[in-house]
Design a protein around this motif. Structure first.
Motif, PDB file in Angstrom:
ATOM      1  N   ARG A  23       3.223   8.621  12.880  1.00 56.52           N
ATOM      2  CA  ARG A  23       4.032   7.826  12.899  1.00 56.52           C
ATOM      3  C   ARG A  23       5.059   7.843  14.217  1.00 56.52           C
ATOM      4  O   ARG A  23       5.376   7.511  15.536  1.00 56.52           O
ATOM      5  N   SER A  48       2.226  11.858   6.956  1.00 57.22           N
ATOM      6  CA  SER A  48       2.313   9.881   7.474  1.00 57.22           C
ATOM      7  C   SER A  48       4.189  10.090   9.044  1.00 57.22           C
ATOM      8  O   SER A  48       3.395   9.474   9.741  1.00 57.22           O
ATOM      9  N   TYR A  55       0.906  -0.964   0.312  1.00 57.29           N
ATOM     10  CA  TYR A  55      -0.061  -0.002  -0.202  1.00 57.29           C
ATOM     11  C   TYR A  55       0.486   1.756  -0.056  1.00 57.29           C
ATOM     12  O   TYR A  55       1.649   1.063   0.591  1.00 57.29           O
ATOM     13  N   SER A  56       0.839   2.623  -0.976  1.00 58.33           N
ATOM     14  CA  SER A  56       1.202   3.188  -0.587  1.00 58.33           C
ATOM     15  C   SER A  56       1.207   4.827   0.956  1.00 58.33           C
ATOM     16  O   SER A  56       2.362   5.177   0.573  1.00 58.33           O
ATOM     17  N   ASP A  57       0.166   3.428   1.622  1.00 56.63           N
ATOM     18  CA  ASP A  57       0.592   4.770   2.918  1.00 56.63           C
ATOM     19  C   ASP A  57       0.741   3.689   4.312  1.00 56.63           C
ATOM     20  O   ASP A  57      -0.652   4.204   4.731  1.00 56.63           O
ATOM     21  N   PRO A  58       1.175   3.177   4.425  1.00 56.06           N
ATOM     22  CA  PRO A  58       1.247   2.045   5.546  1.00 56.06           C
ATOM     23  C   PRO A  58       1.810   2.906   6.987  1.00 56.06           C
ATOM     24  O   PRO A  58       2.181   2.579   7.451  1.00 56.06           O
ATOM     25  N   LYS A 118       2.544  15.293   1.594  1.00 57.79           N
ATOM     26  CA  LYS A 118       2.307  13.548   1.926  1.00 57.79           C
ATOM     27  C   LYS A 118       2.390  12.871   3.518  1.00 57.79           C
ATOM     28  O   LYS A 118       2.357  12.262   4.605  1.00 57.79           O
ATOM     29  N   GLN A 134      -4.342   3.166  -4.308  1.00 61.00           N
ATOM     30  CA  GLN A 134      -3.013   3.769  -3.832  1.00 61.00           C
ATOM     31  C   GLN A 134      -3.632   5.047  -4.276  1.00 61.00           C
ATOM     32  O   GLN A 134      -3.228   5.498  -4.718  1.00 61.00           O
ATOM     33  N   VAL A 135      -2.676   5.781  -3.003  1.00 64.33           N
ATOM     34  CA  VAL A 135      -2.789   6.959  -2.559  1.00 64.33           C
ATOM     35  C   VAL A 135      -1.983   7.864  -4.070  1.00 64.33           C
ATOM     36  O   VAL A 135      -0.448   7.181  -3.897  1.00 64.33           O
ATOM     37  N   LEU A 163      -7.780   8.974   4.183  1.00 63.62           N
ATOM     38  CA  LEU A 163      -6.133   9.131   4.195  1.00 63.62           C
ATOM     39  C   LEU A 163      -5.816  10.201   5.450  1.00 63.62           C
ATOM     40  O   LEU A 163      -6.608  11.155   5.939  1.00 63.62           O
TER      41      LEU A 163
END
Lengths: 260, 392
Positions: free
Chosen positions: B181, B177, A51-54, B173, B295-296, B281
């Motif tokens: 995390r 993310s 997946y692109s954004d894990p 983006k 998929q983004v 997202l």
């Protein structure tokens, strides 16, 4: 009884659930790596769909997703790998993220999982509050839905997770995303005790459990253990599929021994 | 039926079918706590008074509302500029950063983190953290570190650690993310100051509440007059939601301008509402640039702040309910708009804000004789390197 529940009921030790991203090192070679893990004593599989954004994954599994996607593991090829893995005869769960499942439709995705022989689904960015449609779709299609609890989950919330009757509870053994840690988290004993106090739903521990020593340290605390990053790292470090399969065989055999 | 703005999202954090809380379990208790703490602070007159003191004495609010006389004459449209570029640190981002830093302080969290694209939110978070004595780490994509070097230096001068993010395309983006995390790992002592009206509930609502001061000031400054139209650029959408919200559901037309990048047809753009479809997202359901598998996709814009494949869920709701309309402007149009504002008004706008100017310029004939309120969300100093690079 579902295949996963039956596995927990039958085994007299904690089950070993290796995680590996589908499509490593290539979609065509991927099944060989899973087969090596069956030979080494894996009890069930968590198959990562690239997946692109894990969001819940650390650098190693993120990298694995990128490598698998670059090797051409689109959704079609990922489904093919999943079907092959399920064909190895061990309970197989897909690990993916909310968006790709939502795009396919909760029901359609679960029907397809059932169609390829997969036993369950794990979505780390789909907490209890958002999981309603997936839980319903899972029941309809005969696919087990896994829900998470974490060291930050309070007892009331934990009870609500258990009441949703997930296939198993994925106990996040440490704060943070997937990845190797120096030692087993201080949180894990308390987490296990809190889950055991409120439910008989099977508990599987994951996140930050990598070595045979760490597996040995938690084996009494749960019905199963997920090891991901430590295995994925070996695959990324190998120069070809055969070397990766050998490294996985050795690693999984040692992890299994630690559970005996 | 007349569309209505929502005071706040429903219990699940949804604006209509958008929003929600698609977050890892580890963050769920922190998000619930944040919602409770913000609710309590926002209804506490002492907290509001303290925030207002910071906004006036530190941020420099109210920011001016300026008649853009020469630009208006040239385009044949009366244009009023809300001068957020004059706020401390040079953009509207500071309104939100100060509010959330005060909240972090109130919650007893000694550390804050943030993501940044253009660097404006990173600088704002670093500034607020320094002023309140909080530790601060800012996640920034490696591509953005390159094109916004000045803002990296500013953050470091303010005592913030800037953490490079090489994953993905190395832009906003990926920075969001990576900040999430970090937060999953450090949630017990860290507050995540998200920089836009995006992310899991309560962030979109909270950031809108902290930015609505922009539109509320405009209403005061207009003294009873109403513009015909309000226009603002939309990346994640905080400057636009901040100026739209107080006008929403009334007579005033609201237009959000997304990044068309190299053109919508080129596939290299950041126009999530104009060219995306609903998906999840960064914890929220909204319009998203994605392929058939979900998929983004990477966004593309000359403006780092608009280089994001999603958009705030309340904008998705505004779009679907007709409370606002969304259009786009290209990289080249934005560059031309920088020149236009610089030459007519002596103001170098941020490339983000230039998208709104470009939209007015392109639509000047249909807007002839009307009054347009434009959110000049930031100043362009940070973009000089990018602009110079495009001229060679």
């Amino acid at each position: 009884m579902t295949p996963i529940r039956e596995m927990f009921a039958t085994l007299e030790r904690a089950a070993l659930l290796p995680y590996l991203t589908a499509g490593l090192p290539t979609p065509a070679d991927s099944i060989d790596l899973f087969r090596a893990m069956v030979d080494a004593g894996a009890d069930a599989f968590e198959v990562g769909i690239p997946y692109s954004d894990p969001l819940m994954d650390g650098p190693v599994i993120m990298r694995a997703s990128e490598v698998a996607l670059a090797a051409g593991t689109d959704a079609t090829r990922a489904w093919a790998v999943l079907e092959q893995v399920a064909g190895l005869g061990k309970p197989t769960l897909a690990m993916t993220y909310a968006n790709p499942v939502m795009q396919a439709g909760w029901e359609a995705y679960c029907r397809r999982l059932s169609g390829v022989g997969a036993a369950g689904i794990i979505i780390p960015d789909l907490p209890l509050e958002e999981a309603g449609p997936l839980l319903e779709a899972g029941i309809a299609a005969g696919v087990g839905v896994v829900l998470f609890v974490s060291p930050t989950t309070d007892p009331d919330r934990l009870r609500r997770v258990a009441q949703a009757d997930p296939e198993f509870i994925y106990g996040v053994s440490d704060l943070g995303v997937t990845g190797e840690r120096q030692a087993v988290s201080e949180h894990v004993v308390g987490l296990s005790a809190r889950v055991r106090a409120v439910t008989e739903v099977p508990l599987v521990l994951g996140v930050g459990i990598s070595t045979p020593e760490q597996v040995q340290a938690v084996r009494q605390l749960a019905d199963g253990v997920i090891v991901g990053t430590a295995l994925v790292r070996r695959v990324l470090e190998a120069t070809n599929a055969q070397e990766a399969a050998r490294a996985l065989f050795d690693a999984v055999r040692d992890l299994r021994t630690a559970l005996e | 039926m007349i569309p209505r703005r929502l005071d706040r999202p429903d219990e699940a954090g949804r604006f209509g079918e958008f929003g929600g809380r698609f977050a890892p379990e580890t963050l769920m208790p922190a998000l619930a706590e944040l919602e409770r703490e913000f609710e309590s602070a926002w209804s506490d007159p002492d907290f509001r008074a303290e925030l207002n003191r910071w906004l006036s004495s530190f941020v420099g609010r109210p920011t001016p509302l300026q008649e853009a006389r020469r630009l208006s004459k040239q385009l044949g449209v009366r244009i009023l500029l809300k001068r957020e570029d004059l706020a401390h640190t040079g953009a509207h981002k500071i309104n939100n950063a100060v509010g959330q830093a005060l909240l972090a302080h109130r919650m007893g969290k000694p550390r804050v983190i943030a993501e940044t694209g253009a660097g404006q939110h990173g600088v704002a978070a670093a500034t607020a953290a320094a002023a309140l004595g909080l530790e601060c780490s800012v996640y920034m994509g490696v591509v953005d570190i390159e094109r916004q070097a000045l803002n990296v230096q500013r953050m470091e001068l303010l005592g913030t650690e800037v953490v490079p993010v090489a994953a993905g395309a190395g832009t906003l983006k990926d920075a969001v993310s990576e900040a999430m995390r970090d937060w999953v790992r450090t949630v017990e002592r860290t507050h995540y100051i998200i920089g836009s009206v995006v992310g899991p509930h309560p962030f979109p609502w909270m950031v809108r509440e902290l930015q609505r001061v922009i539109g509320e000031e405009c209403i005061d400054q207009l003294g009873g007059e109403m513009p015909d139209l309000v226009v603002a650029s939309v990346g994640g959408g905080s400057n636009s939601m901040g100026i739209f919200y107080p006008f929403a559901g009334g007579e005033v037309e609201l237009v959000g301008v997304e990044a068309a990048g190299e053109g919508i047809d080129s596939g290299r753009h950041g126009a999530s509402i104009s060219a995306g479809r609903p998906g999840v997202l960064h914890g929220t359901r909204t319009y998203l640039l994605q392929d058939a598998d979900g998929q983004v996709q990477e966004a593309h814009s000359i403006s780092a702040g608009l280089d994001y494949p999603g958009v705030g869920p309340e904008h998705a709701y505004f779009n679907d309910s007709g409370l606002a309309t969304y259009d786009s402007a290209s990289d080249l149009e934005a560059l031309a708009a920088v020149d236009l504002l610089a030459h007519t008004e002596g103001i170098i706008p941020a490339l983000e804000s230039a998208h709104a100017i470009a939209w007015v310029s392109r639509n000047a004939s249909r807007l002839a004789g009307k009054t347009v309120l434009l959110n000049l969300s930031g100043r362009g100093d940070k973009d000089l390197q990018t602009i110079a690079g495009r001229r060679q």
